[in-house]
Design a protein around this motif. Sequence first.
Motif, PDB file in Angstrom:
ATOM      1  N   LYS A   1     138.989  61.059  73.231  1.00 46.78           N
ATOM      2  CA  LYS A   1     138.459  61.498  74.574  1.00 46.78           C
ATOM      3  C   LYS A   1     137.100  61.188  74.643  1.00 46.78           C
ATOM      4  O   LYS A   1     136.390  60.878  75.583  1.00 46.78           O
ATOM      5  CB  LYS A   1     138.650  62.797  74.924  1.00 46.78           C
ATOM      6  N   GLU A   2     136.216  61.781  73.578  1.00 46.42           N
ATOM      7  CA  GLU A   2     134.795  61.402  73.268  1.00 46.42           C
ATOM      8  C   GLU A   2     134.419  60.137  73.502  1.00 46.42           C
ATOM      9  O   GLU A   2     133.490  59.568  74.207  1.00 46.42           O
ATOM     10  CB  GLU A   2     134.255  62.036  72.288  1.00 46.42           C
ATOM     11  N   LEU A   3     135.175  59.104  72.946  1.00 47.69           N
ATOM     12  CA  LEU A   3     134.824  57.747  72.856  1.00 47.69           C
ATOM     13  C   LEU A   3     135.085  57.269  74.262  1.00 47.69           C
ATOM     14  O   LEU A   3     134.230  56.310  74.882  1.00 47.69           O
ATOM     15  CB  LEU A   3     135.776  57.154  71.737  1.00 47.69           C
ATOM     16  N   ARG A   4     136.136  57.584  74.973  1.00 42.74           N
ATOM     17  CA  ARG A   4     136.241  57.103  76.517  1.00 42.74           C
ATOM     18  C   ARG A   4     135.288  57.539  77.321  1.00 42.74           C
ATOM     19  O   ARG A   4     134.862  56.871  78.400  1.00 42.74           O
ATOM     20  CB  ARG A   4     137.731  57.604  76.883  1.00 42.74           C
ATOM     21  N   LYS A   5     134.592  58.591  77.043  1.00 40.01           N
ATOM     22  CA  LYS A   5     133.567  58.912  77.836  1.00 40.01           C
ATOM     23  C   LYS A   5     132.218  58.354  77.619  1.00 40.01           C
ATOM     24  O   LYS A   5     131.136  58.662  78.077  1.00 40.01           O
ATOM     25  CB  LYS A   5     133.380  60.643  77.925  1.00 40.01           C
ATOM     26  N   GLY A   6     132.251  57.577  76.571  1.00 33.02           N
ATOM     27  CA  GLY A   6     130.842  57.053  76.080  1.00 33.02           C
ATOM     28  C   GLY A   6     130.028  57.777  74.969  1.00 33.02           C
ATOM     29  O   GLY A   6     128.873  57.315  74.800  1.00 33.02           O
ATOM     30  N   ILE A   7     130.549  58.722  74.491  1.00 29.35           N
ATOM     31  CA  ILE A   7     129.755  59.218  73.589  1.00 29.35           C
ATOM     32  C   ILE A   7     129.888  58.777  72.217  1.00 29.35           C
ATOM     33  O   ILE A   7     130.967  58.306  71.794  1.00 29.35           O
ATOM     34  CB  ILE A   7     130.424  60.811  73.198  1.00 29.35           C
ATOM     35  N   LYS A   8     128.629  58.437  71.677  1.00 30.27           N
ATOM     36  CA  LYS A   8     128.377  57.356  70.674  1.00 30.27           C
ATOM     37  C   LYS A   8     129.031  58.039  69.332  1.00 30.27           C
ATOM     38  O   LYS A   8     128.899  59.377  69.037  1.00 30.27           O
ATOM     39  CB  LYS A   8     126.997  57.195  70.421  1.00 30.27           C
ATOM     40  N   LYS A   9     129.685  57.205  68.471  1.00 31.88           N
ATOM     41  CA  LYS A   9     130.131  57.642  67.249  1.00 31.88           C
ATOM     42  C   LYS A   9     129.879  56.662  66.044  1.00 31.88           C
ATOM     43  O   LYS A   9     129.552  55.390  66.653  1.00 31.88           O
ATOM     44  CB  LYS A   9     131.865  57.635  67.037  1.00 31.88           C
ATOM     45  N   PRO A  10     129.987  56.751  64.972  1.00 30.15           N
ATOM     46  CA  PRO A  10     129.666  55.574  63.862  1.00 30.15           C
ATOM     47  C   PRO A  10     130.801  54.735  63.980  1.00 30.15           C
ATOM     48  O   PRO A  10     130.843  53.788  63.087  1.00 30.15           O
ATOM     49  CB  PRO A  10     129.683  56.408  62.526  1.00 30.15           C
ATOM     50  N   PHE A  11     131.694  54.710  64.776  1.00 29.12           N
ATOM     51  CA  PHE A  11     132.961  53.689  65.068  1.00 29.12           C
ATOM     52  C   PHE A  11     133.304  53.567  66.379  1.00 29.12           C
ATOM     53  O   PHE A  11     132.990  54.311  67.174  1.00 29.12           O
ATOM     54  CB  PHE A  11     134.259  54.356  64.246  1.00 29.12           C
ATOM     55  N   THR A  12     134.164  52.700  66.825  1.00 24.88           N
ATOM     56  CA  THR A  12     134.349  52.164  68.205  1.00 24.88           C
ATOM     57  C   THR A  12     135.827  52.682  68.641  1.00 24.88           C
ATOM     58  O   THR A  12     136.410  52.717  69.653  1.00 24.88           O
ATOM     59  CB  THR A  12     134.264  50.781  68.517  1.00 24.88           C
TER      60      THR A  12
END
Length: 536
Positions: free
Chosen positions: A90-101
């Motif tokens: 969910k965080e990735l879908r919101k555009g929150i940056k992670k060390p992975f995609t």
Amino acid sequence: GVFRSGRRDMALRCVASLAAERQPRCPRLLRPAREGTVRWSSAAKASAVKMNEKASREKILTLESMNPLVKALEYAVRGPIVLKAGEIEKELRKGIKKPFTEVIKANIGDAHAMGQRPITFLRQVVALCTYPNLLDSPSFPEDAKKRARRILQGCGGNSLGSYTASQGINCIREDVASYIERRDGGVPADPDNIYLTTGASDGITSILKILVSGGGKSRTGVMIPIPQYPLYSAAISDLDAIQVNYYLDEENCWALNVNELRRSLYEAKSYCNPKVLCIINPGNPTGQVQSRKCIEDVIHFAWEEKLFLLADEVYQDNVYSEGCQFHSFKKILYEMGPEYYNNVELASFHSTSKGYMGECGYRGGYMEVLNLHPDIKGQLVKLLSVRLCPPVSGQAALDVVVNPPVPGEESYAQFIKEKESVLNNLAKKAKIAEDMINEVPGFHCNPLQGAMYAFPRIFIPSKAIEEAKAHKMAPDMFYCMKLLEETGLCVVPGSGFGQKEGTYHFRMTILPPAEKLKILLEKVKDFHMKFLEKYA
């Protein structure tokens, strides 16, 4: 009191009107936005919320009042780490940056979700059964149409949407019996002993449910392998039965030792009545394939100690190592002679979810139950009738597994090509996983003889173990959570399957495409090296 529908609306409007009367000089705080709607002032909203809070009463169902057996139940493959993976997605879908995609869910053996293509013939038959108008289409082969017509003739109103007999469609049970006879070299199988199920899990839980009885020291004990597939511990907990652990020998490629079975049984007799012995072959999560001699020893042990045998054989098509071969418990039982074959009570299970099919979502499966007391057969059918019938589309999918195209039929060549491609790729990926994991310092992985998983033992430094305790987590759960947060790879800690005290593992599926699997395993290696450096 408790407001319902119109009364609640009326009450809220009254609260809004009172709020407006108390603030006569602020007409803009509450005015119609358009006919039939109300624009609420902040004061009115606050009053309405407060009144609602007062109006609500204590919930009937709370953590304190719920069924304690359900609260105690755990299912690791969809446990806390998978919930965390969902949050990260969910965080990735919101555009929150992670060390992975992306999050790679290597926690469960869901073949199609990992990119495996469906078997064409299976999908054709199920499509024809689902939408019979396609039977007139020249786009579908005649051998698929022939099977679909036969299945539909066994359905009420010739429709897949009708209920079936609780035991399953009769012609499909006949096909299952024929399949078992072919698989076991002519050992007879009776369709009356076949029960179609909602995946293998439904059959396993149903048999356990009918086996569990007694109280105190006479409560039924269920012997399960450690490591085990968490369905077993969850079902045992749900039924308030007694879990009796026997340990597989990791130093000997997860072998099953009868002396360990005997130790486990005799110790358990002091606090329960052990009467069920569960075997998973090929193993999940451990991937070992039992030898013929081992199966003979287990059957003799069950006969000697009067134990009901459960043989979980859903990975029977997934055997990769040279020198390994799948032997069904039913076949070996028959070949050991009438003293065993006519007396040992055995339930064996298979599914559409694994093998080369990977059709998890159809929830198709069967169990064959031997040597049941005639009165118990009726009780089992009664129990199964409570859930009416297994999914009928799943029954149709299962029929293709047990009644595939044969030489001379037009779909045979494509079917064999697709089946062998899936199984050859899995064998290749099993070797890739084993080799790459064993290159990681502090990892050890036994040969992946079968099934769909690697279950390596991992070294966790004492400093990391202490930090895990501070977070009230098992050390391997702590490790897997860090792996997820830093790489996006979701695996299941060994503590969810059971393991010997002081050892740590994780389970990951080998289902991703080979090149992607290599990348994932490189990520695991890089993470582990950094983890060791941080906690050394």
